[in-house]
Design an enzyme around this catalytic site. Sequence first.
Site, PDB file in Angstrom:
ATOM      1  N   PHE A 110       0.816  -1.222   0.000  1.00  0.00           N
ATOM      2  CA  PHE A 110       0.000   0.000   0.000  1.00  0.00           C
ATOM      3  C   PHE A 110       0.845   1.265   0.000  1.00  0.00           C
ATOM      4  O   PHE A 110       0.379   2.335  -0.390  1.00  0.00           O
ATOM      5  CB  PHE A 110      -0.958   0.000   1.201  1.00  0.00           C
ATOM      6  CG  PHE A 110      -0.381   0.509   2.491  1.00  0.00           C
ATOM      7  CD1 PHE A 110      -0.543   1.835   2.877  1.00  0.00           C
ATOM      8  CD2 PHE A 110       0.310  -0.347   3.342  1.00  0.00           C
ATOM      9  CE1 PHE A 110      -0.026   2.301   4.074  1.00  0.00           C
ATOM     10  CE2 PHE A 110       0.831   0.120   4.542  1.00  0.00           C
ATOM     11  CZ  PHE A 110       0.665   1.436   4.903  1.00  0.00           C
ATOM     12  N   LYS A 111       2.113   1.145   0.395  1.00  0.00           N
ATOM     13  CA  LYS A 111       2.975   2.323   0.426  1.00  0.00           C
ATOM     14  C   LYS A 111       3.128   2.955  -0.960  1.00  0.00           C
ATOM     15  O   LYS A 111       3.435   4.143  -1.073  1.00  0.00           O
ATOM     16  CB  LYS A 111       4.345   1.968   0.998  1.00  0.00           C
ATOM     17  CG  LYS A 111       4.311   1.246   2.346  1.00  0.00           C
ATOM     18  CD  LYS A 111       3.735   2.097   3.442  1.00  0.00           C
ATOM     19  CE  LYS A 111       3.616   1.356   4.753  1.00  0.00           C
ATOM     20  NZ  LYS A 111       4.860   1.134   5.446  1.00  0.00           N
ATOM     21  N   ASP A 112       2.922   2.161  -2.015  1.00  0.00           N
ATOM     22  CA  ASP A 112       3.002   2.713  -3.373  1.00  0.00           C
ATOM     23  C   ASP A 112       1.993   3.827  -3.598  1.00  0.00           C
ATOM     24  O   ASP A 112       2.231   4.738  -4.400  1.00  0.00           O
ATOM     25  CB  ASP A 112       2.747   1.618  -4.422  1.00  0.00           C
ATOM     26  CG  ASP A 112       3.878   0.603  -4.492  1.00  0.00           C
ATOM     27  OD1 ASP A 112       5.049   0.998  -4.328  1.00  0.00           O
ATOM     28  OD2 ASP A 112       3.588  -0.583  -4.722  1.00  0.00           O
ATOM     29  N   LEU A 115       3.876   6.724  -2.164  1.00  0.00           N
ATOM     30  CA  LEU A 115       5.270   6.918  -2.552  1.00  0.00           C
ATOM     31  C   LEU A 115       5.480   6.946  -4.052  1.00  0.00           C
ATOM     32  O   LEU A 115       6.606   7.153  -4.515  1.00  0.00           O
ATOM     33  CB  LEU A 115       6.133   5.859  -1.878  1.00  0.00           C
ATOM     34  CG  LEU A 115       6.350   6.178  -0.392  1.00  0.00           C
ATOM     35  CD1 LEU A 115       6.892   4.983   0.363  1.00  0.00           C
ATOM     36  CD2 LEU A 115       7.264   7.375  -0.226  1.00  0.00           C
ATOM     37  N   THR A 145       7.779   0.394   3.255  1.00  0.00           N
ATOM     38  CA  THR A 145       8.062   1.787   2.905  1.00  0.00           C
ATOM     39  C   THR A 145       9.382   1.905   2.154  1.00  0.00           C
ATOM     40  O   THR A 145       9.491   2.659   1.188  1.00  0.00           O
ATOM     41  CB  THR A 145       8.103   2.665   4.171  1.00  0.00           C
ATOM     42  OG1 THR A 145       6.799   2.789   4.709  1.00  0.00           O
ATOM     43  CG2 THR A 145       8.628   4.061   3.858  1.00  0.00           C
TER      44      THR A 145
END
Length: 494
Positions: A110-112, A115, A145
Amino acid sequence: MEYCSTRDRAYHKSAAEVILQGISSEGGLFIPRQIPALGDLLEQLRGADYRTVARAVMGLYLTDFTAAEVADCVAAAYDDLSFPEGAAPMSALGEEMSMLELWHGPTCAFKDMALQMLPVLMSASNKKVGDGKEIVILVATSGDTGKAALEGFKDVPGTQIAVFYPEEGVSHMQKRQMMTQEGQNVQVFGVKGNFDDCQTGVKAIFTDPAATQAFLDAGKRFSSANSINWGRLLPQVVYYVYAYLQQVEQGRVQMGQPVNFVVPTGNFGNILAAYLAGEMGLPVGKLICASNQNCVLTEFLQTGRYDRNRPFYTTISPSMDILISSNLERLIYLLSGGDDALVRRLYGQLAKDGTFTVDGALLERLRAQFAAGCATDDETADTIRAVFERYGYLCDTHTAVAVKVYRDYCRDTGDTTPTVVVSTASPYKFAGSVLAALGERCPDDDFAVLDALQAVSGVPVPAPLAALQGKKDRFTTVCAPADMLAAVRAALGV
């Protein structure tokens, strides 16, 4: 829209300034001085795609950006190449719950979602308010992350990025993703410690005046890609608005009816974004915070006592193996009506004693908005197997924590409000643990594990993970927490 620090309300900074700076000089986190209201915008966004929702929601906060600049950032971040299956598809598991899948980006986590956005926001901010210095991004990661930041900032002009991860605290696949990272402006370091050691070390560098000056003298300035950076947190607000609109489109709620969100979280940024969406006027019911055995957040949300002085567990959901949840500071600031003196006192006490307590009206506000629970590794594994057997749906070790906590919440409260579970990673990022949960033997080779999980589940291996096979390790340096600054200095020649 102006921003201040959670530890100093006197700050008056623009969005571009806080995105570029990352963290306040006294250690506080930047926060909008006022939370904007969605108003009629929610109705206007009915049926809109993800990019349209992102432009609208982020535009409310990025008032020093033009509409065209916001649109350009959104188009660059959420293109079809990075998110070929859509940015945030939703899967319904019967009438019981919906899974908001936030892991269809380039690193399968989900960090995409944030980011891929942060580098373009930072580049645009640098053009607006920068001084021409190269930006050095420092990142502490519990697993996801780091790779997402590396991928987002890879070869971005005018930037360098250094990522620190706990050497023994990430999954095999997470480590392979980071150690094989491509790009000429990237550095990766293992740390002899846990995520909290990495995060504390990064914050220490940020607030070290001598280090800051040395890098400035070398033509470089620090910034962050962790969720301490407002430019990382803001994009996460979007997917709660989008998820709610999807619930309306799918007929699971009528416009204006509340939706509960269940969020597996360690650093509290993801669930804080849901809280911010609610403060904007999104019909948010209960926010259910799901933790693993490192249940510091569960205790805090239930009792008001935050105590990091406890055993640290290395679990099968390593991205939540965290005892110091940075974004909780922003929540306390907001719930206390912007009481920066209170925040300074509490976080001074946390630094000194490892604990603090809130009570009275603040604790009541916490309990009114949040529920919390936790899951052991055995309970997480049991949930993976049960969900797969019942629905044919394969979830990772973090999403399974959320499902288990949600079921406990329903049992204890009888709450039947329509609910969205935030699914934070592809099961293939933790393939060994997922395969074992399904009762299968795990091969020794990482990629044989992927193949075995695909054979059992029928779910294809994501292309970005399959592509790691055969890649050579580029980054093998491991340092002590006390040597993190020295490692960055040596890598960047400062």
